[in-house]
Design a protein around this motif. Structure first.
Motif, PDB file in Angstrom:
ATOM      1  N   ASP A   1       0.828  -1.205   0.000  1.00 30.94           N
ATOM      2  CA  ASP A   1       0.000   0.000   0.000  1.00 30.94           C
ATOM      3  C   ASP A   1       0.868   1.263   0.000  1.00 30.94           C
ATOM      4  OD1 ASP A   1      -2.565   1.379   0.180  1.00 30.94           O
ATOM      5  OD2 ASP A   1      -2.009   1.827   2.252  1.00 30.94           O
ATOM      6  N   VAL A   2       1.885   1.301   0.842  1.00 23.95           N
ATOM      7  CA  VAL A   2       2.775   2.460   0.907  1.00 23.95           C
ATOM      8  C   VAL A   2       3.498   2.661  -0.425  1.00 23.95           C
ATOM      9  CG1 VAL A   2       4.902   3.329   1.966  1.00 23.95           C
ATOM     10  CG2 VAL A   2       3.062   2.424   3.401  1.00 23.95           C
ATOM     11  N   ILE A   3       3.967   1.576  -1.023  1.00 25.55           N
ATOM     12  CA  ILE A   3       4.666   1.671  -2.307  1.00 25.55           C
ATOM     13  C   ILE A   3       3.705   2.161  -3.386  1.00 25.55           C
ATOM     14  CG2 ILE A   3       5.772   0.311  -4.135  1.00 25.55           C
ATOM     15  CD1 ILE A   3       6.948  -1.425  -1.785  1.00 25.55           C
ATOM     16  N   THR A   4       2.509   1.604  -3.405  1.00 29.02           N
ATOM     17  CA  THR A   4       1.515   2.026  -4.409  1.00 29.02           C
ATOM     18  C   THR A   4       1.165   3.496  -4.252  1.00 29.02           C
ATOM     19  OG1 THR A   4       0.623  -0.217  -4.517  1.00 29.02           O
ATOM     20  CG2 THR A   4      -0.803   1.553  -5.315  1.00 29.02           C
ATOM     21  N   LYS A   5       0.971   3.942  -3.030  1.00 25.42           N
ATOM     22  CA  LYS A   5       0.678   5.367  -2.802  1.00 25.42           C
ATOM     23  C   LYS A   5       1.857   6.240  -3.231  1.00 25.42           C
ATOM     24  CE  LYS A   5      -2.640   4.784   0.936  1.00 25.42           C
ATOM     25  NZ  LYS A   5      -2.868   4.851   2.382  1.00 25.42           N
ATOM     26  N   GLY A   6       3.059   5.782  -3.000  1.00 22.95           N
ATOM     27  CA  GLY A   6       4.244   6.539  -3.405  1.00 22.95           C
ATOM     28  C   GLY A   6       4.348   6.635  -4.918  1.00 22.95           C
TER      29      GLY A   6
END
Length: 79
Positions: A71-76
């Motif tokens: 999720d963090v990578i996708t948001k980034g």
């Protein structure tokens, strides 16, 4: 790869330690903590092998932590 602890005085190990610490800080800021992060070397003793890097070993994580990372990578990426 050898499981022996790396010698902390080598430049490549110092680089890996700094990378591990930076990654741990970034993950912590995102609310994520991996259970084990350490440094490993592909060489058998305290002599650095030319062209090889010390490695940041991220260990294993639970499915919920893996989903948080995704999720963090996708948001980034969506930034």
């Amino acid at each position: 790869m050898t499981p022996t602890p790396p010698a902390p005085h080598t430049a490549k190990v110092q680089e890996a330690l700094a990378a591990r610490d930076a990654l741990a800080t970034a993950l912590s800021r995102a609310g994520i903590q991996l259970p084990a992060m350490d440094i490993r070397t592909p060489w058998a003793d305290d002599r650095e092998a030319e062209g090889q890097y010390a490695l940041v070993h991220l260990g294993v994580c639970s499915a919920p932590v893996a989903l948080m990372l995704a999720d963090v990578i996708t948001k980034g990426i969506a930034g």
